[in-house]
Scaffold this motif. Sequence first.
Motif, PDB file in Angstrom:
ATOM      1  N   SER A  69      12.626  47.756  34.746  1.00 26.41           N
ATOM      2  CA  SER A  69      13.462  46.902  33.697  1.00 26.41           C
ATOM      3  C   SER A  69      13.512  46.842  32.254  1.00 26.41           C
ATOM      4  O   SER A  69      14.925  47.602  31.450  1.00 26.41           O
ATOM      5  N   TYR A  70      12.037  47.556  32.372  1.00 25.47           N
ATOM      6  CA  TYR A  70      12.378  47.846  30.080  1.00 25.47           C
ATOM      7  C   TYR A  70      12.648  48.966  30.113  1.00 25.47           C
ATOM      8  O   TYR A  70      13.086  48.894  29.294  1.00 25.47           O
ATOM      9  N   ILE A  71      12.291  50.193  31.118  1.00 22.68           N
ATOM     10  CA  ILE A  71      12.295  51.233  30.864  1.00 22.68           C
ATOM     11  C   ILE A  71      14.013  51.493  30.996  1.00 22.68           C
ATOM     12  O   ILE A  71      13.788  52.140  30.217  1.00 22.68           O
ATOM     13  N   HIS A  72      14.340  51.278  31.998  1.00 19.25           N
ATOM     14  CA  HIS A  72      16.043  50.980  32.267  1.00 19.25           C
ATOM     15  C   HIS A  72      16.628  50.423  30.262  1.00 19.25           C
ATOM     16  O   HIS A  72      18.003  51.376  29.659  1.00 19.25           O
ATOM     17  N   LEU A  73      16.359  49.365  30.061  1.00 23.98           N
ATOM     18  CA  LEU A  73      16.937  49.032  28.582  1.00 23.98           C
ATOM     19  C   LEU A  73      16.859  49.403  28.064  1.00 23.98           C
ATOM     20  O   LEU A  73      17.440  50.166  26.640  1.00 23.98           O
ATOM     21  N   ARG A  74      15.806  50.160  27.566  1.00 23.38           N
ATOM     22  CA  ARG A  74      15.036  51.125  26.512  1.00 23.38           C
ATOM     23  C   ARG A  74      15.863  52.862  26.410  1.00 23.38           C
ATOM     24  O   ARG A  74      16.818  53.549  25.332  1.00 23.38           O
ATOM     25  N   ASN A  75      16.309  52.837  27.617  1.00 29.24           N
ATOM     26  CA  ASN A  75      16.573  54.533  28.025  1.00 29.24           C
ATOM     27  C   ASN A  75      18.234  54.048  27.071  1.00 29.24           C
ATOM     28  O   ASN A  75      18.905  54.771  26.365  1.00 29.24           O
ATOM     29  N   LEU A  76      18.768  53.053  28.168  1.00 26.77           N
ATOM     30  CA  LEU A  76      20.344  52.507  27.762  1.00 26.77           C
ATOM     31  C   LEU A  76      20.378  52.492  26.865  1.00 26.77           C
ATOM     32  O   LEU A  76      20.767  52.984  25.576  1.00 26.77           O
ATOM     33  N   VAL A  77      19.838  51.785  25.726  1.00 22.39           N
ATOM     34  CA  VAL A  77      19.591  51.366  23.903  1.00 22.39           C
ATOM     35  C   VAL A  77      19.426  53.290  23.299  1.00 22.39           C
ATOM     36  O   VAL A  77      20.699  52.914  22.368  1.00 22.39           O
ATOM     37  N   LEU A  78      18.752  53.505  23.092  1.00 17.73           N
ATOM     38  CA  LEU A  78      17.959  55.224  23.128  1.00 17.73           C
ATOM     39  C   LEU A  78      19.206  55.767  23.145  1.00 17.73           C
ATOM     40  O   LEU A  78      19.880  56.501  22.136  1.00 17.73           O
ATOM     41  N   PHE A  79      20.171  56.047  24.456  1.00 18.60           N
ATOM     42  CA  PHE A  79      21.043  57.328  25.050  1.00 18.60           C
ATOM     43  C   PHE A  79      22.495  56.246  24.092  1.00 18.60           C
ATOM     44  O   PHE A  79      23.201  57.796  24.075  1.00 18.60           O
ATOM     45  N   ASN A  80      22.547  55.724  23.421  1.00 19.74           N
ATOM     46  CA  ASN A  80      24.243  54.824  22.623  1.00 19.74           C
ATOM     47  C   ASN A  80      23.892  54.386  21.878  1.00 19.74           C
ATOM     48  O   ASN A  80      24.721  54.120  20.266  1.00 19.74           O
ATOM     49  N   ALA A  81      21.930  54.981  21.177  1.00 22.41           N
ATOM     50  CA  ALA A  81      22.251  54.869  19.639  1.00 22.41           C
ATOM     51  C   ALA A  81      22.728  55.689  18.728  1.00 22.41           C
ATOM     52  O   ALA A  81      22.865  56.959  19.084  1.00 22.41           O
ATOM     53  N   GLY A  82      23.087  55.117  17.421  1.00 29.48           N
ATOM     54  CA  GLY A  82      24.125  56.609  16.672  1.00 29.48           C
ATOM     55  C   GLY A  82      22.748  57.387  15.626  1.00 29.48           C
ATOM     56  O   GLY A  82      22.922  58.387  15.390  1.00 29.48           O
ATOM     57  N   ASP A  83      21.753  56.724  15.775  1.00 34.93           N
ATOM     58  CA  ASP A  83      20.549  57.083  14.826  1.00 34.93           C
ATOM     59  C   ASP A  83      19.267  57.227  15.679  1.00 34.93           C
ATOM     60  O   ASP A  83      18.671  55.514  16.215  1.00 34.93           O
ATOM     61  N   VAL A  84      18.993  57.973  16.804  1.00 37.58           N
ATOM     62  CA  VAL A  84      18.188  57.807  17.160  1.00 37.58           C
ATOM     63  C   VAL A  84      16.381  57.656  16.469  1.00 37.58           C
ATOM     64  O   VAL A  84      16.051  56.844  17.002  1.00 37.58           O
ATOM     65  N   ASP A  85      16.025  58.802  15.618  1.00 33.20           N
ATOM     66  CA  ASP A  85      14.987  58.141  14.554  1.00 33.20           C
ATOM     67  C   ASP A  85      14.868  56.597  14.527  1.00 33.20           C
ATOM     68  O   ASP A  85      13.435  56.568  14.149  1.00 33.20           O
ATOM     69  N   ARG A  86      15.641  56.097  14.466  1.00 37.06           N
ATOM     70  CA  ARG A  86      15.740  54.399  13.524  1.00 37.06           C
ATOM     71  C   ARG A  86      15.572  53.835  14.676  1.00 37.06           C
ATOM     72  O   ARG A  86      14.129  52.678  14.665  1.00 37.06           O
ATOM     73  N   VAL A  87      15.745  54.109  16.146  1.00 38.32           N
ATOM     74  CA  VAL A  87      16.003  53.328  17.235  1.00 38.32           C
ATOM     75  C   VAL A  87      14.276  53.402  17.689  1.00 38.32           C
ATOM     76  O   VAL A  87      13.205  52.392  18.327  1.00 38.32           O
ATOM     77  N   GLU A  88      13.743  54.752  17.864  1.00 40.79           N
ATOM     78  CA  GLU A  88      12.458  55.079  18.458  1.00 40.79           C
ATOM     79  C   GLU A  88      11.239  54.495  17.034  1.00 40.79           C
ATOM     80  O   GLU A  88      10.821  53.915  17.479  1.00 40.79           O
ATOM     81  N   GLY A  89      11.550  54.461  15.610  1.00 43.70           N
ATOM     82  CA  GLY A  89      11.102  53.396  15.391  1.00 43.70           C
ATOM     83  C   GLY A  89      10.796  52.005  15.328  1.00 43.70           C
ATOM     84  O   GLY A  89       9.341  51.566  15.337  1.00 43.70           O
ATOM     85  N   GLU A  90      11.916  51.846  16.205  1.00 45.51           N
ATOM     86  CA  GLU A  90      11.488  49.719  15.885  1.00 45.51           C
ATOM     87  C   GLU A  90      10.788  49.748  17.137  1.00 45.51           C
ATOM     88  O   GLU A  90      10.260  49.542  17.462  1.00 45.51           O
ATOM     89  N   PHE A  91      10.965  51.030  19.127  1.00 46.90           N
ATOM     90  CA  PHE A  91      10.045  51.381  19.278  1.00 46.90           C
ATOM     91  C   PHE A  91       8.862  51.062  19.187  1.00 46.90           C
ATOM     92  O   PHE A  91       8.008  50.180  19.695  1.00 46.90           O
TER      93      PHE A  91
END
Length: 129
Positions: free
Chosen positions: A97-119
Amino acid sequence: MATMAGEHEQREFTRVPISFGVEVSVDGRALEGCLVHDLSMKGMLVVTPERFPIGTPCSAVIVLVEGEVEIRMSGRVAADHPEGFGMEFSTIDGLESYIHLRNLVLFNAGDVDRVEGEFQSHAGIRRKA
């Protein structure tokens, strides 16, 4: 949902615009016809005409592939919105569930680098010490 710049800056995780069905139970009662309006690693806006007090326990299942891939989480009602209510996650059930949520957020994010930093700055949905 429109957010003020200050509110966005205070969030631990980026919210991504998304809209699809979600199975939601609040205080043990299944709700009908709910939608996710936006989503983050820490919560989501549940679109529903029903209202609940802040702090009410709730759980949700986002079905990505019927009978095969789903994201399960539990938490509480954290905010009241004109469209429904904000759900804050306290647990995401299982690594898948965590991995699917992470991927769903990442693939729909406008700023992928920012989201990766949050992770990187969090252990799951909790900020690293």
